[in-house]
Write an enzyme that holds these catalytic residues in place. Sequence first.
Site, PDB file in Angstrom:
ATOM      1  N   PRO A 189      -3.292   3.278   5.088  1.00 25.86           N
ATOM      2  CG  PRO A 189      -1.009   3.559   5.453  1.00 25.86           C
ATOM      3  CD  PRO A 189      -2.219   2.875   5.998  1.00 25.86           C
ATOM      4  CG  ASN A 190      -1.307   6.177   0.562  1.00 21.63           C
ATOM      5  OD1 ASN A 190      -1.493   7.399   0.565  1.00 21.63           O
ATOM      6  ND2 ASN A 190      -0.193   5.636   1.037  1.00 21.63           N
ATOM      7  NE  ARG A 234      -1.771   3.380  -3.230  1.00 17.03           N
ATOM      8  CZ  ARG A 234      -1.569   2.493  -2.271  1.00 17.03           C
ATOM      9  NH1 ARG A 234      -2.584   1.909  -1.687  1.00 17.03           N
ATOM     10  NH2 ARG A 234      -0.351   2.218  -1.880  1.00 17.03           N
ATOM     11  CE1 TYR A 238      -2.158  -1.719  -4.178  1.00 16.46           C
ATOM     12  CE2 TYR A 238      -1.452   0.374  -5.139  1.00 16.46           C
ATOM     13  CZ  TYR A 238      -1.216  -0.713  -4.314  1.00 16.46           C
ATOM     14  OH  TYR A 238      -0.019  -0.802  -3.624  1.00 16.46           O
ATOM     15  CG  ASN A 273      -4.818  -3.650   2.255  1.00 15.28           C
ATOM     16  OD1 ASN A 273      -3.649  -3.515   2.632  1.00 15.28           O
ATOM     17  ND2 ASN A 273      -5.173  -3.572   0.982  1.00 15.28           N
ATOM     18  CB  ALA A 303       3.019   1.370   3.356  1.00 20.24           C
ATOM     19  CD  GLU A 330      -1.035  -8.605   6.540  1.00 17.00           C
ATOM     20  OE1 GLU A 330      -0.883  -8.440   7.766  1.00 17.00           O
ATOM     21  OE2 GLU A 330      -0.085  -8.728   5.749  1.00 17.00           O
ATOM     22  CG  HIS A 383      -1.358  -7.342   1.298  1.00 24.58           C
ATOM     23  ND1 HIS A 383      -1.194  -6.105   1.862  1.00 24.58           N
ATOM     24  CD2 HIS A 383      -0.961  -8.247   2.208  1.00 24.58           C
ATOM     25  CE1 HIS A 383      -0.696  -6.262   3.076  1.00 24.58           C
ATOM     26  NE2 HIS A 383      -0.558  -7.545   3.316  1.00 24.58           N
ATOM     27  NE  ARG A 400       3.280  -3.556  -5.994  1.00 22.26           N
ATOM     28  CZ  ARG A 400       2.594  -2.648  -5.294  1.00 22.26           C
ATOM     29  NH1 ARG A 400       1.622  -3.027  -4.492  1.00 22.26           N
ATOM     30  NH2 ARG A 400       2.879  -1.361  -5.415  1.00 22.26           N
TER      31      ARG A 400
HETATM   32  C1  DQA Z   1      -1.122  -3.169  -0.387  1.00 22.50           C
HETATM   33  C2  DQA Z   1       0.345  -3.506  -0.658  1.00 22.50           C
HETATM   34  C3  DQA Z   1       1.266  -2.613   0.165  1.00 22.50           C
HETATM   35  O1  DQA Z   1       2.618  -2.936  -0.101  1.00 22.50           O
HETATM   36  C4  DQA Z   1       1.023  -1.158  -0.204  1.00 22.50           C
HETATM   37  O2  DQA Z   1       1.836  -0.322   0.592  1.00 22.50           O
HETATM   38  C5  DQA Z   1      -0.400  -0.767  -0.112  1.00 22.50           C
HETATM   39  C6  DQA Z   1      -1.417  -1.693  -0.607  1.00 22.50           C
HETATM   40  C7  DQA Z   1      -2.087  -3.977  -1.298  1.00 22.50           C
HETATM   41  O3  DQA Z   1      -3.269  -3.957  -1.008  1.00 22.50           O
HETATM   42  O4  DQA Z   1      -1.660  -4.589  -2.274  1.00 22.50           O
HETATM   43  O5  DQA Z   1      -0.742   0.328   0.296  1.00 22.50           O
HETATM   44  O6  DQA Z   1      -1.427  -3.500   0.963  1.00 22.50           O
END
Ligand code: DQA
Length: 145
Positions: free
Chosen positions: A9-10, A17, A22, A73, A76, A97, A99, A106
């Site tokens: 998501p996102n 964003r 990011y 990735n 959340a 995985e 990030h 954070r």
């Molecule tokens: C994320 C970190 C997560 O906590 C966050 O919700 C994201 C992006 C990252 O790529 O740093 O959506 O996965």
Amino acid sequence: MKFLIINGPNLNLLGKREPGIYGENTYESLCKRLKDFAAAHDSQLDCFQSNHEGAIIDAIHGADGVYDAIVMNPGAFTHYSYAILDALKAVDVPCIEVHISNVHQREEFRHKSVTAPACVGQICGLGLYGYEAAIRYFLEENGRP
Ligand code: DQA
């Protein structure tokens, strides 16, 4: 090798964003960069992104027997999706995985990954390079420098 990149998501809003966290590169440019990188290493790569947990689970199921490795990735979902954890455990495809941000610098809720235990490893805080680093790992593991 055949790679499936899954973004949760996102992450479709990369570039727009929270660019301070990011970065300014878009999701499309990330996919192009990874596809080019894979092609340069005699590999194939597909990108999948969804804002929906079930669609991500379906993509993981569909990867079984089709892809050699997943780089994911989960956004959340990382922090609470036991369903994605179970999906990773249900298939025979290794996953790393990734990030983009350093989740440990954070909020507290980002420090815990419920999905990482089903992964070969986790990369965080290296920006978009983290995806490429994961691919490099799999290439090297499979004897393709
Ligand atoms: C994320 C970190 C997560 O906590 C966050 O919700 C994201 C992006 C990252 O790529 O740093 O959506 O996965």
